[in-house]
Design an enzyme around this catalytic site. Structure first.
Site, mmCIF file in Angstrom:
data_model
loop_
_atom_site.group_PDB
_atom_site.id
_atom_site.type_symbol
_atom_site.label_atom_id
_atom_site.label_comp_id
_atom_site.label_asym_id
_atom_site.label_seq_id
_atom_site.Cartn_x
_atom_site.Cartn_y
_atom_site.Cartn_z
ATOM 1 N N GLY A 23 0.760 -0.755 0.003
ATOM 2 C CA GLY A 23 -0.086 -0.431 0.140
ATOM 3 C C GLY A 23 0.844 0.701 -0.194
ATOM 4 N N ASP A 24 2.172 1.068 0.879
ATOM 5 C CA ASP A 24 2.930 1.977 0.718
ATOM 6 C C ASP A 24 3.567 2.972 -0.605
ATOM 7 O OD1 ASP A 24 4.444 4.382 2.102
ATOM 8 O OD2 ASP A 24 6.206 2.988 1.108
ATOM 9 N N ALA A 25 4.202 1.471 -1.474
ATOM 10 C CA ALA A 25 4.097 1.690 -2.678
ATOM 11 C C ALA A 25 3.302 1.880 -3.486
ATOM 12 C CB ALA A 25 5.059 0.240 -3.608
#
Length: 130
Positions: A23-25
Protein backbone atom coordinates in the site's frame (compact mmCIF):
# COMPACT_ATOMS: atom_id res chain seq x y z
CA UNK A 1 3.24 -5.15 -16.57
CA UNK A 2 0.78 -7.72 -15.25
CA UNK A 3 -1.37 -6.83 -12.28
CA UNK A 4 -1.61 -9.57 -9.71
CA UNK A 5 -5.18 -9.98 -8.52
CA UNK A 6 -5.69 -12.11 -5.44
CA UNK A 7 -8.89 -13.60 -4.13
CA UNK A 8 -10.05 -11.58 -1.10
CA UNK A 9 -9.85 -14.63 1.16
CA UNK A 10 -6.24 -15.20 0.12
CA UNK A 11 -5.33 -11.52 0.56
CA UNK A 12 -6.82 -11.54 4.06
CA UNK A 13 -4.35 -14.29 5.04
CA UNK A 14 -1.39 -12.03 4.27
CA UNK A 15 0.49 -10.42 7.10
CA UNK A 16 -1.09 -6.95 7.43
CA UNK A 17 2.35 -5.34 7.45
CA UNK A 18 2.99 -6.90 4.04
CA UNK A 19 -0.26 -5.35 2.83
CA UNK A 20 0.95 -2.02 4.24
CA UNK A 21 4.27 -2.45 2.40
CA UNK A 22 2.40 -2.81 -0.89
CA UNK A 23 0.00 0.00 0.00
CA UNK A 24 2.86 2.40 0.70
CA UNK A 25 4.24 1.76 -2.78
CA UNK A 26 0.80 2.16 -4.37
CA UNK A 27 0.15 5.46 -2.60
CA UNK A 28 3.63 6.75 -3.38
CA UNK A 29 3.23 6.00 -7.08
CA UNK A 30 -0.24 7.58 -7.14
CA UNK A 31 0.91 10.76 -5.40
CA UNK A 32 4.13 11.13 -7.39
CA UNK A 33 2.33 10.53 -10.69
CA UNK A 34 -0.31 13.14 -9.90
CA UNK A 35 2.29 15.67 -8.81
CA UNK A 36 4.46 15.09 -11.87
CA UNK A 37 1.56 15.45 -14.30
CA UNK A 38 -0.01 18.40 -12.51
CA UNK A 39 3.09 20.52 -11.91
CA UNK A 40 6.11 21.96 -13.66
CA UNK A 41 8.22 21.85 -10.49
CA UNK A 42 11.66 20.34 -10.39
CA UNK A 43 12.11 16.88 -8.87
CA UNK A 44 13.39 18.19 -5.55
CA UNK A 45 10.21 20.18 -5.00
CA UNK A 46 8.05 17.29 -6.21
CA UNK A 47 9.79 15.03 -3.69
CA UNK A 48 9.09 17.47 -0.84
CA UNK A 49 5.43 17.74 -1.81
CA UNK A 50 5.06 13.96 -2.07
CA UNK A 51 6.67 13.47 1.32
CA UNK A 52 4.13 15.80 2.93
CA UNK A 53 1.35 13.50 1.69
CA UNK A 54 3.01 10.09 2.05
CA UNK A 55 4.09 10.46 5.65
CA UNK A 56 2.78 8.89 8.83
CA UNK A 57 1.41 12.14 10.27
CA UNK A 58 -0.66 12.97 7.18
CA UNK A 59 -1.71 9.35 6.65
CA UNK A 60 -2.89 9.16 10.26
CA UNK A 61 -5.16 12.18 9.75
CA UNK A 62 -6.55 10.67 6.54
CA UNK A 63 -7.14 7.36 8.34
CA UNK A 64 -9.16 9.09 11.05
CA UNK A 65 -11.23 10.89 8.41
CA UNK A 66 -12.06 7.86 6.29
CA UNK A 67 -12.43 5.25 9.02
CA UNK A 68 -16.21 5.75 9.34
CA UNK A 69 -16.60 5.29 5.57
CA UNK A 70 -14.61 2.06 5.29
CA UNK A 71 -16.42 -1.18 4.61
CA UNK A 72 -16.36 -3.85 7.32
CA UNK A 73 -13.72 -5.73 5.35
CA UNK A 74 -11.54 -2.63 4.91
CA UNK A 75 -11.95 -1.74 8.58
CA UNK A 76 -10.82 -5.26 9.55
CA UNK A 77 -7.69 -4.88 7.41
CA UNK A 78 -7.05 -1.44 8.92
CA UNK A 79 -7.30 -2.66 12.52
CA UNK A 80 -5.24 -5.79 11.88
CA UNK A 81 -2.40 -3.64 10.54
CA UNK A 82 -2.81 -0.93 13.15
CA UNK A 83 -2.61 -3.51 15.93
CA UNK A 84 0.22 -5.55 14.40
CA UNK A 85 3.52 -5.75 16.21
CA UNK A 86 6.22 -3.81 14.36
CA UNK A 87 9.89 -3.49 15.10
CA UNK A 88 10.36 -0.04 13.61
CA UNK A 89 8.82 3.40 13.88
CA UNK A 90 8.79 6.30 11.43
CA UNK A 91 11.53 8.85 11.95
CA UNK A 92 9.21 11.84 12.19
CA UNK A 93 6.05 10.42 13.78
CA UNK A 94 4.89 9.05 17.07
CA UNK A 95 3.86 5.41 17.45
CA UNK A 96 0.12 6.17 17.35
CA UNK A 97 0.36 8.01 14.03
CA UNK A 98 2.68 5.33 12.67
CA UNK A 99 0.21 2.56 13.50
CA UNK A 100 -2.73 4.43 11.97
CA UNK A 101 -0.64 5.10 8.87
CA UNK A 102 0.21 1.40 8.64
CA UNK A 103 -3.49 0.60 8.84
CA UNK A 104 -4.28 2.99 5.99
CA UNK A 105 -1.47 1.63 3.86
CA UNK A 106 -2.69 -1.92 4.49
CA UNK A 107 -6.14 -0.96 3.18
CA UNK A 108 -4.50 0.49 0.06
CA UNK A 109 -2.43 -2.67 -0.37
CA UNK A 110 -5.45 -4.93 0.13
CA UNK A 111 -7.54 -3.02 -2.40
CA UNK A 112 -4.72 -3.04 -4.94
CA UNK A 113 -3.91 -6.73 -4.57
CA UNK A 114 -7.57 -7.72 -4.83
CA UNK A 115 -8.16 -5.62 -7.95
CA UNK A 116 -10.56 -3.14 -6.33
CA UNK A 117 -9.09 -0.27 -8.30
CA UNK A 118 -12.12 2.04 -8.33
CA UNK A 119 -12.40 1.93 -4.55
CA UNK A 120 -8.64 2.34 -4.22
CA UNK A 121 -8.73 5.40 -6.48
CA UNK A 122 -11.57 6.87 -4.42
CA UNK A 123 -9.64 6.52 -1.14
CA UNK A 124 -6.35 7.72 -2.62
CA UNK A 125 -8.03 10.82 -4.02
CA UNK A 126 -9.62 11.53 -0.66
CA UNK A 127 -6.18 11.28 0.94
CA UNK A 128 -4.76 13.90 -1.40
CA UNK A 129 -7.52 16.38 -0.51
CA UNK A 130 -6.94 16.18 3.24
Amino acid sequence: MNNIVLDKKVALTYNPIVLAYVGDAVQTLFVRSNLAVGSDCKTGELHKRANRIVCATHQSKVAESILPDLTDEERDVFFRARNAHVNSVAKHADIIDYKKASGLEAVFGFLYLTGQYDRLQQLLEFGEKE
